[in-house]
Design a protein around this motif. Structure first.
Motif, short mmCIF file in Angstrom:
data_model
loop_
_atom_site.label_atom_id
_atom_site.label_comp_id
_atom_site.label_asym_id
_atom_site.label_seq_id
_atom_site.Cartn_x
_atom_site.Cartn_y
_atom_site.Cartn_z
N HIS A 112 134.55 20.28 -0.90
CA HIS A 112 135.53 20.58 -0.10
C HIS A 112 135.61 21.53 0.74
CE1 HIS A 112 137.90 18.83 -3.67
NE2 HIS A 112 137.71 17.78 -2.74
N GLY A 113 135.45 21.44 2.18
CA GLY A 113 135.24 22.52 3.19
C GLY A 113 133.82 23.06 3.30
N ARG A 114 132.76 22.05 3.02
CA ARG A 114 131.51 22.39 3.05
C ARG A 114 130.93 21.60 4.12
NH1 ARG A 114 128.39 22.71 -2.04
NH2 ARG A 114 129.95 21.23 -2.99
N ILE A 115 129.92 21.83 4.95
CA ILE A 115 129.42 21.03 6.00
C ILE A 115 128.06 20.54 5.65
CG2 ILE A 115 128.31 21.07 8.21
CD1 ILE A 115 130.53 23.59 8.90
N SER A 116 127.59 19.12 5.80
CA SER A 116 126.65 18.48 5.49
C SER A 116 125.83 18.33 6.93
CB SER A 116 126.92 17.23 4.77
OG SER A 116 126.49 16.87 3.56
N SER A 117 124.44 18.18 6.69
CA SER A 117 123.59 17.59 7.78
C SER A 117 123.58 16.17 7.40
CB SER A 117 122.16 18.25 7.63
OG SER A 117 122.39 19.59 7.82
N ILE A 118 123.81 15.30 8.55
CA ILE A 118 124.07 14.02 8.26
C ILE A 118 122.79 13.07 9.18
CG2 ILE A 118 125.56 11.83 8.67
CD1 ILE A 118 127.76 14.02 7.71
N LEU A 119 122.33 12.08 8.69
CA LEU A 119 121.37 11.28 9.53
C LEU A 119 122.00 10.14 9.75
CD1 LEU A 119 117.93 12.39 8.15
CD2 LEU A 119 119.02 13.24 10.15
N SER A 120 121.94 9.31 11.04
CA SER A 120 122.59 8.18 11.05
C SER A 120 121.63 7.25 11.75
CB SER A 120 123.65 8.24 12.37
OG SER A 120 122.88 8.18 13.70
N THR A 121 121.99 5.94 11.86
CA THR A 121 121.28 4.91 12.08
C THR A 121 120.89 4.97 13.95
OG1 THR A 121 123.17 3.51 12.29
CG2 THR A 121 121.82 3.33 10.38
N ASN A 122 121.52 5.90 14.40
CA ASN A 122 121.41 5.95 15.70
C ASN A 122 121.94 4.79 16.80
OD1 ASN A 122 120.72 7.32 18.06
ND2 ASN A 122 118.56 7.15 17.89
N ASP A 123 122.88 3.98 16.28
CA ASP A 123 123.39 2.75 16.96
C ASP A 123 125.09 2.71 16.43
OD1 ASP A 123 122.04 0.12 14.70
OD2 ASP A 123 123.45 1.98 14.37
N SER A 124 125.28 1.52 17.04
CA SER A 124 126.79 1.37 16.67
C SER A 124 127.67 2.64 17.28
CB SER A 124 126.99 1.11 15.18
OG SER A 124 128.43 0.90 14.94
N ILE A 125 128.49 3.10 16.08
CA ILE A 125 129.44 4.25 16.36
C ILE A 125 128.67 5.31 16.69
CG2 ILE A 125 131.63 3.25 15.79
CD1 ILE A 125 131.63 4.83 13.28
N TYR A 126 127.05 5.62 16.32
CA TYR A 126 126.44 6.69 16.22
C TYR A 126 125.16 6.55 17.25
CZ TYR A 126 128.60 8.64 12.18
OH TYR A 126 129.54 9.25 11.48
N ARG A 127 125.75 5.49 18.11
CA ARG A 127 124.62 5.31 19.39
C ARG A 127 124.31 6.78 19.88
NH1 ARG A 127 124.96 4.04 24.70
NH2 ARG A 127 127.28 3.91 24.80
N ASN A 128 123.03 7.08 20.17
CA ASN A 128 122.60 8.30 20.59
C ASN A 128 122.90 9.59 19.85
OD1 ASN A 128 121.52 6.81 22.89
ND2 ASN A 128 123.63 6.86 23.99
#
Ligand code: ISJ
Ligand code: GLN
Length: 709
Positions: free
Chosen positions: A112-128
């Motif tokens: 709650h109220g803490r920030i995560s580092s997030i890795l994505s698949t680098n495609d779809s809505i996370y393109r680039n």
């Protein structure tokens, strides 16, 4: 782009009573230059809307308290449609639930109220966007995606929790963290990637949402006053010989007159204000919520008018009749409203008129006969510039030829009058404090609600009661309070129904020339004899306190986004540590620009009660706290301040204060703190006592260097 023309995107935003929904509204507007947003509450939207979803080009399912299964009746219709949809947090969980995944309580402490580092698949809505930052406000999660109908798009690096998913067969997406938060990154890019998907699904025969009668509800701030009138008052202001404001207050005290004193007892406070009631246009305004009645009494002829209906609107209309022509002035106040508004004076509080007479309100809260707000309208005032040591006497009554005589008489009386020395040795007071057992039990109840996902943060409070030595005047008690705890947003009110001794360190809202400034405090550290400012700063910038503050920063951004001009809400200073007499505080500064048709009172009403005193999501958290806390808060955690006839305004958060309803002369000291999943029950009890002790010694008239009860 349809047929080469840029048709606006028709967006449906489903509001699940979260305190961050309008941050999403702002994000959508920042991601699309042309969009029309229809915002509806999930449970009150027109029923046929859910069968007409295809009249929208895209849907955003907002975050919210509780479990997604509570919202299934609506969410199932959304996920059964083919309309491109992006679900956030609760919305993400409902998408996973729709495809048969289980949504459970986090195996570790919720984020709650803490920030995560997030890795994505680098495609779809996370393109680039291979890696992003994500602010997390969730107690529930999806352990694993056990269906081929969904694909994982992102995970947190700290605990490998699924953070984003997409449906294989439909343009449906979910994000568990809050991309719209102040602490998240790349949100506009993510939404723009989503809109690229939306564009592929748009067709020429898309009906417009207006053709189905679903009005396009761009956030249209609804000011109380739709057709402003020409001002009727004229300010006259003249500099007078400098005199200490306390001398004037003491004179008024000894003359047993009402006292209306806003006291900048500590920097950065610069101005102090005293209101007077001798003028022909001075009034007292009081409000009782349980009968939804506002009383306006003229101080000269005692004629009382009674109004039923919305307190905020009634006061706005009163002030519209008493507006003044603007003048060139560096002073914050020239005449107008000064007073205190109690915590329950909002629709967030369940003590609505219909419910007010219910058992809960009537007996448990036992405040049927007391005021929920008491304000003064003063047409004469003295403003003290403490930095320049200059004082100004002012009147609103154009032909107030008695002003000069009045001021000269007052000045003459003051010269005969020397400031009283504070009597430090009272006979003590009878104090009734919350017990450790009761308070820690309530902290545990709050933490259970947090773990269930009903809230992200709950500002739990309780009340200490005190009967004081009748030999000391309220003013003596105030002098004692301000000597213990000089504060920037202090004040002393002795009104007909309410007496307030306020030593607040916290501004709620300041409004000047359509600029709104909020500075919530979250994170309080007891001053130690050896503790340096730098040590306090490093302690307060830890994850628990910054998490508490992040939630309130996003809450205030949300409230401002409902009122402010597009792209005008800013947080130029995310964290600041302030030193006070007994504690160090962590705070932030949030600004927003509103249209000139939006008054300070419109902003105050919309953002009330102070988010730092509720927690988030505000509505469900306020309702839960009302059931958990043993007493109504009344004036505590409401707001004290002024609304000037030229439109400027500043209100504090009423904490570190004592107040009494003059009907029963029992002092009430509210105190508490933000309960999160990182809190310890005993730590919260000690924090509550620490804050109560900012004012309690004053009621026992004990010198600042000694504390005993
Ligand atoms: C609840 C109180 O204070 C509130 C809670 C704070 C905190 O949790 O650190 C700090 C300031 C206020 O917003 C109080 O003083 O009673
Ligand atoms: N921010 C949210 O939407 C929270 C969703 C849900 N109430 C949870 O706590 O996980």
């Amino acid at each position: 782009m349809i047929n080469g023309e840029e048709k606006p995107l028709r967006i449906l935003l489903v509001d699940c009573y979260d305190s961050y929904t309008f941050n999403i509204h702002d994000l959508i507007q920042r991601a699309s230059s042309k969009c029309s947003i229809t915002t509806v509450h999930w449970d009150t939207a027109r029923p046929d809307l859910w069968d007409s979803l295809t009249c929208f080009d895209a849907i955003f399912v907002g975050p919210g308290p509780g479990n997604p299964s509570e919202y299934a009746s609506v969410f199932e219709k959304i996920w059964n449609s083919d309309v491109p949809t992006l679900g956030i947090c609760l919305g993400f969980q409902s998408l996973a639930l729709h495809y048969g995944c289980s949504v459970d309580k986090m195996p570790t402490l919720p984020w709650h109220g803490r920030i995560s580092s997030i890795l994505s698949t680098n495609d779809s809505i996370y393109r680039n966007l291979p890696s992003v930052k994500g602010m997390r406000y969730h107690s529930l999660y999806v352990d694993s995606i056990r269906t081929n109908a969904l694909r994982v798009l992102a995970k947190s690096t700290e605990d490998q929790i699924v953070m984003a998913i997409e449906a294989i067969e439909k343009p449906h997406y979910g994000i568990l963290y809050h991309p719209e938060s102040i602490g998240s990154s790349d949100a506009v890019s993510i939404v723009r990637n989503f809109f690229n998907v939306v564009e592929k699904f748009r067709t020429d025969n898309s009906t417009s949402s207006t053709e189905t009668g679903f009005d396009v509800l761009e956030i249209q701030p609804s000011p109380f006053i739709k057709n402003p009138k020409t001002p009727s008052m004229r300010i006259s202001s003249q500099e007078i010989p400098w005199t200490d404001p306390l001398t004037v207050v003491e004179y008024l005290n000894n003359a047993d007159k009402p006292i209306c004193f806003l006291d900048s007892a500590k920097k950065p406070g610069k101005f102090s204000i005293i209101g007077f009631f001798e003028g022909p246009l001075s009034y007292f305004i009081r409000y009782k919520k349980w009968i939804n009645t506002t009383y306006i009494v003229n101080c000269q002829n005692n004629l009382e008018e009674t109004y039923n209906g919305d307190f905020w609107e009634i006061v706005a209309k009163f002030m519209e009749e008493h507006k003044a022509f603007p003048i060139e002035s560096a002073l914050p106040f020239h005449g107008g409203i000064i007073g205190a508004i109690g915590y329950e004076c909002s629709d967030y509080s369940s003590r609505s008129i219909a419910e007010a007479s219910s058992f809960t309100y009537d007996t448990k809260k036992n405040q049927r006969n007391y005021v929920d707000a008491e304000l003064a309208f003063v047409d004469r005032s003295i403003v003290f510039d403490l930095e320049e040591e200059k004082a100004y006497v002012q009147t609103l009554y154009p032909s107030d030829d008695s002003l000069q005589i009045w001021w000269e008489d007052l000045l003459f009386d003051l010269q005969k009058f020397s400031k009283n020395k504070l009597k430090h040795h009272g006979h003590g007071s009878t104090i009734k404090k919350p017990t450790e057992q009761d308070y820690t039990d309530r902290v545990r109840i709050c933490q259970q609600r947090l773990l269930n996902g009903d809230s992200y943060e709950m500002c739990l409070t309780d009340t200490t009661f005190a009967y004081t030595d009748p030999n000391f005047s309220d003013y003596d008690l105030y002098l004692s309070a301000r000597s213990h705890n000089p504060s920037s947003f202090a004040g002393f009110l002795r009104f007909p129904h309410l007496t307030l001794l306020c030593c607040s360190p916290e501004r709620f809202m300041k409004y000047k020339d359509s600029t709104c400034h909020f500075s919530p405090i979250k994170g309080t550290l007891k001053k130690g004899s050896q503790m340096t400012y730098e040590e306090a700063r490093s302690k307060l910038l830890n994850s628990k306190d910054t998490a508490e503050l992040n939630m309130i920063i996003d809450l205030i951004r949300n409230d401002l986004h409902q009122l402010a001009k597009k792209d005008s809400v800013e947080v130029p200073q995310l964290y600041q540590v302030e030193e006070h007499p007994n504690v160090y505080s962590l705070l932030s500064h949030i600004y927003g620009q509103v249209d000139e048709s939006i008054t300070a009172w419109d902003v105050l009403a919309k953002c009330f009660p102070p988010g730092s005193m509720t927690g988030a999501p505000k509505l469900r958290t306020v309702r839960m706290l009302e059931e958990i806390e043993p007493y109504g808060r009344g004036i505590y955690s409401g707001t004290l301040g002024y609304w000037d006839v030229t439109g400027s305004s500043e209100f504090n958060v009423i904490i570190r204060s004592a107040f009494k309803y003059n009907e029963d002369s029992l002092w009430r000291i509210g105190a508490g703190g933000a309960v999160t999943v990182l809190s310890t029950p005993l730590g919260e009890y000690e924090e509550m006592l620490l804050k109560a002790n900012s004012i309690l010694p004053a009621l026992c008239l004990i010198a600042p260097d000694r504390e005993k009860y």
